[in-house]
Motif scaffolding. Structure first.
Motif, mmCIF file in Angstrom:
data_model
loop_
_atom_site.group_PDB
_atom_site.id
_atom_site.type_symbol
_atom_site.label_atom_id
_atom_site.label_comp_id
_atom_site.label_asym_id
_atom_site.label_seq_id
_atom_site.Cartn_x
_atom_site.Cartn_y
_atom_site.Cartn_z
ATOM 1 N N ASP A 68 0.817 -1.205 0.000
ATOM 2 C CA ASP A 68 0.000 0.000 0.000
ATOM 3 C C ASP A 68 0.854 1.258 0.000
ATOM 4 O O ASP A 68 0.394 2.338 0.352
ATOM 5 N N ASP A 69 2.118 1.129 -0.401
ATOM 6 C CA ASP A 69 3.013 2.287 -0.532
ATOM 7 C C ASP A 69 3.785 2.131 -1.835
ATOM 8 O O ASP A 69 4.800 1.442 -1.899
ATOM 9 N N VAL A 70 3.288 2.768 -2.883
ATOM 10 C CA VAL A 70 3.789 2.537 -4.234
ATOM 11 C C VAL A 70 4.566 3.758 -4.721
ATOM 12 O O VAL A 70 4.079 4.888 -4.620
ATOM 13 N N ALA A 71 5.757 3.529 -5.245
ATOM 14 C CA ALA A 71 6.520 4.611 -5.875
ATOM 15 C C ALA A 71 6.008 4.823 -7.294
ATOM 16 O O ALA A 71 5.347 3.955 -7.878
ATOM 17 N N VAL A 72 6.315 5.978 -7.865
ATOM 18 C CA VAL A 72 5.988 6.225 -9.267
ATOM 19 C C VAL A 72 6.643 5.142 -10.117
ATOM 20 O O VAL A 72 7.809 4.791 -9.913
ATOM 21 N N PHE A 73 5.890 4.590 -11.052
ATOM 22 C CA PHE A 73 6.432 3.567 -11.947
ATOM 23 C C PHE A 73 7.423 4.234 -12.901
ATOM 24 O O PHE A 73 7.129 5.295 -13.456
ATOM 25 N N PRO A 74 8.642 3.678 -13.085
ATOM 26 C CA PRO A 74 9.655 4.347 -13.908
ATOM 27 C C PRO A 74 9.151 4.751 -15.294
ATOM 28 O O PRO A 74 9.466 5.837 -15.786
ATOM 29 N N ASN A 75 8.335 3.895 -15.920
ATOM 30 C CA ASN A 75 7.878 4.208 -17.266
ATOM 31 C C ASN A 75 6.840 5.326 -17.299
ATOM 32 O O ASN A 75 6.514 5.843 -18.364
ATOM 33 N N SER A 76 6.304 5.718 -16.125
ATOM 34 C CA SER A 76 5.340 6.819 -16.099
ATOM 35 C C SER A 76 5.970 8.118 -16.578
ATOM 36 O O SER A 76 5.289 8.979 -17.146
ATOM 37 N N LEU A 77 7.280 8.288 -16.346
ATOM 38 C CA LEU A 77 7.960 9.494 -16.819
ATOM 39 C C LEU A 77 8.049 9.494 -18.347
ATOM 40 O O LEU A 77 7.882 10.530 -18.991
ATOM 41 N N ASN A 78 8.297 8.326 -18.934
ATOM 42 C CA ASN A 78 8.283 8.229 -20.395
ATOM 43 C C ASN A 78 6.886 8.461 -20.944
ATOM 44 O O ASN A 78 6.699 9.114 -21.979
ATOM 45 N N ALA A 79 5.878 7.902 -20.253
ATOM 46 C CA ALA A 79 4.494 8.087 -20.685
ATOM 47 C C ALA A 79 4.115 9.564 -20.653
ATOM 48 O O ALA A 79 3.341 10.044 -21.496
ATOM 49 N N HIS A 80 4.638 10.302 -19.687
ATOM 50 C CA HIS A 80 4.366 11.741 -19.607
ATOM 51 C C HIS A 80 4.919 12.463 -20.829
ATOM 52 O O HIS A 80 4.253 13.344 -21.398
ATOM 53 N N LEU A 81 6.118 12.099 -21.258
ATOM 54 C CA LEU A 81 6.679 12.706 -22.469
ATOM 55 C C LEU A 81 5.836 12.372 -23.695
ATOM 56 O O LEU A 81 5.619 13.219 -24.568
ATOM 57 N N ARG A 82 5.351 11.128 -23.769
ATOM 58 C CA ARG A 82 4.490 10.755 -24.904
ATOM 59 C C ARG A 82 3.211 11.576 -24.887
ATOM 60 O O ARG A 82 2.707 11.979 -25.949
ATOM 61 N N ALA A 83 2.663 11.830 -23.704
ATOM 62 C CA ALA A 83 1.459 12.655 -23.614
ATOM 63 C C ALA A 83 1.736 14.068 -24.096
ATOM 64 O O ALA A 83 0.912 14.683 -24.783
ATOM 65 N N MET A 84 2.905 14.614 -23.772
ATOM 66 C CA MET A 84 3.256 15.959 -24.224
ATOM 67 C C MET A 84 3.439 16.009 -25.743
ATOM 68 O O MET A 84 3.281 17.071 -26.353
ATOM 69 N N ARG A 85 3.754 14.846 -26.331
ATOM 70 C CA ARG A 85 3.895 14.792 -27.793
ATOM 71 C C ARG A 85 2.554 14.585 -28.495
ATOM 72 O O ARG A 85 2.502 14.478 -29.711
#
Length: 501
Positions: free
Chosen positions: A371-388
């Motif tokens: 019940d204590d989850v860090a940001v998933f590493p690929n979420s940062l890549n997904a954020h860049l894809r969203a900006m594109r």
């Protein structure tokens, strides 16, 4: 709804997961039995949604079904994976192995045995060349995904002593057809590594003792013509980007990033995580693996107003303890992430703490017990894809990075390295130490609480020169591109005002 027999579909799994999220009673149980595989059972009990196989009066857990964000944690099975695994387990229950007499040698491992035992071994520290090599979460994930590919998973019932090069060749060729050249290369490498481990470390138990390691000569299939063209194009793009993308482009990208985060619902961990990568050049995994207890607000040996971050060996590519001095602006990024996460989670869930600096607002990962989850590493890549503009919603309809050279998160390391290499007064050793290059080996036996460890082993004074020069340059580029220093949503720390001066 204690028990029903249905065709278990994605909608059924979603219903069970939703019930688990809303559940406050760990004793309440709901069961769904599959109409296609009568022995396959999905059970929701409290916060857990679990796959079982029931046959001959026995019930065996085979995995969990809670699905969060596409993260893949240990034990998670999709519906297809659950059906495949259930078929294997049911076959074992229905046809148990014949008893072995005292004089008979133990049976050879099946591929499923090697799969299980090798993956378990990767979770333990290993001894290499006189040093302890800590377990790597990245390697564990890669191996799990490689062995879960259907052509490899289909070998589950094959004894290792009956496995042939033709079996593996066909499996790897199928992986190539379905997933591409890179996936085929990685899958074959991990299959060969597993077989070599079984021969050298578990020779008698696995049945491979005395076997010639025929698999070492195997090579992955050649890439197709189209794949070669794509690889050459990617290589050219990366080479050009390493030259074309500079600190001013990174400043402009961060301006777009802040504007995008202001208009879209971007989590604190992702928003501040991108800033952290830009300031530090950390890899994605080490960024999201930073723990709050390893974030020091005051560096007792460092410059006034500076903090310090530290990572244990298992989170770093080079598998050595890593420390990084944090200028005030970079320390403010970490504190901003903690502050925004705390406020966002407090509104939704109440007063809850996390051990992560860049924590996810999700309360549960694939593992229902987590019940204590860090940001998933690929979420940062997904954020860049969203900006594109990949997601095609809201501002996502636009490619906000269209006017910039091609960029990836890993490129920050080249951009920072290129800038610092030309910056006066920055030692080359400080650049390499700051970026934690994989060939930077250190002796972690020296007590990490001493000044000697700080100065000699971690090269912190040299790192501080590089970090100071890079953070100043990035802030200048960001302000020149029209940005204003980012602030936590609730309260801006005074350190940003000092950083912007």
């Amino acid at each position: 709804m204690p028990s029903v027999r249905v065709d278990i579909t994605a909608e059924v799994v979603k219903t069970a997961s939703d019930m688990a999220k809303a559940s406050k009673d760990s004793d309440a149980i709901c069961d769904w039995f599959d109409v296609r595989q009568h022995y396959l059972q999905l059970r929701q009990r409290g916060k857990q949604v679990t796959w079982f196989v029931r046959a001959r009066g026995r019930s065996q857990k085979i995995g969990v079904a809670n699905a969060i964000r596409g993260e893949y944690e240990r034990g998670y099975l999709s519906i297809k994976q659950a059906r495949d695994r259930a078929a294997e387990v049911y076959a074992g229950i229905e046809a148990p192995p014949k008893p072995v007499s005292a004089g008979d040698p133990p049976p050879a491992w099946l591929w499923s045995d090697l799969d299980r035992e090798y993956q378990a071994s990767l979770k333990e520290p290993r001894w290499r060349a006189g040093r302890v090599k800590p377990p790597s979460r990245g390697t564990q994930d890669d191996v799990r995904l490689a062995f879960a590919k259907p052509p490899v998973a289909a070998l589950a019932a094959r004894p290792l002593t009956a496995l042939t090069s033709l079996d593996l060749t066909r499996a790897i060729e199928k992986v190539h057809e379905e997933n591409g050249h890179r996936a085929a290369c990685k899958t074959l490498a991990y299959v060969k590594s597993a077989l070599t481990w079984a021969l050298s470390k578990r020779g008698e138990k696995s049945g491979l003792h005395g076997t010639m390691p025929w698999w070492t000569a195997m090579r992955p299939p050649d890439p197709t013509g189209d794949e070669i063209v794509e690889m050459q194009a990617r290589r050219r793009t990366l080479t050009q980007a390493k030259v074309a993308f500079d600190v001013n482009h990174l400043g402009a990208l961060l301006v777009e990033h802040e504007s995008f985060c202001a208009e879209e619902r971007i989590s604190a961990g992702v928003r501040w995580g991108l800033w952290w990568v830009a300031f530090t050049g950390n890899r994605r995994f080490s960024t999201v693996a930073l723990e709050r207890e390893r974030l020091l607000q005051v560096d007792e040996f460092g410059r006034p107003g500076w903090g310090r971050a530290a990572w244990p060996p298992e989170t770093m590519k080079g598998k050595s303890e890593f420390w990084l001095p944090l200028p005030p602006a970079v320390l403010a990024v970490a504190n901003g992430s903690i502050a925004d996460w705390t406020e966002e989670v407090r509104r939704k869930h109440g007063e809850i703490d996390s051990k992560w600096v860049f924590a996810s607002t999700r309360r549960h990962g694939r593992d229902p017990e987590n019940d204590d989850v860090a940001v998933f590493p690929n979420s940062l890549n997904a954020h860049l894809r969203a900006m594109r503009g990949v997601k095609k919603s809201g501002r996502n309809k636009q490619n906000l990075l269209a006017d910039l050279p091609w960029f990836s998160l890993h490129l920050v390391r080249s951009v920072a390295g290129n800038y610092l290499d030309a910056a006066p007064g920055v030692p080359k050793s400080g650049i390499s130490a700051m970026l934690a290059h994989a060939d930077e080996e250190t002796d972690d036996r020296l007590a990490p609480t001493t000044k000697a460890f700080y100065v000699s082993n971690q090269r912190m004074p040299e790192k501080a020169i590089a970090m100071g020069a890079w953070s100043d340059a990035l802030i200048e580029a960001y302000l020149k591109a029209g940005g204003t220093m980012p602030m936590p949503k609730e309260k801006a720390p005074a350190v940003w005002a000092r950083a912007a001066e």
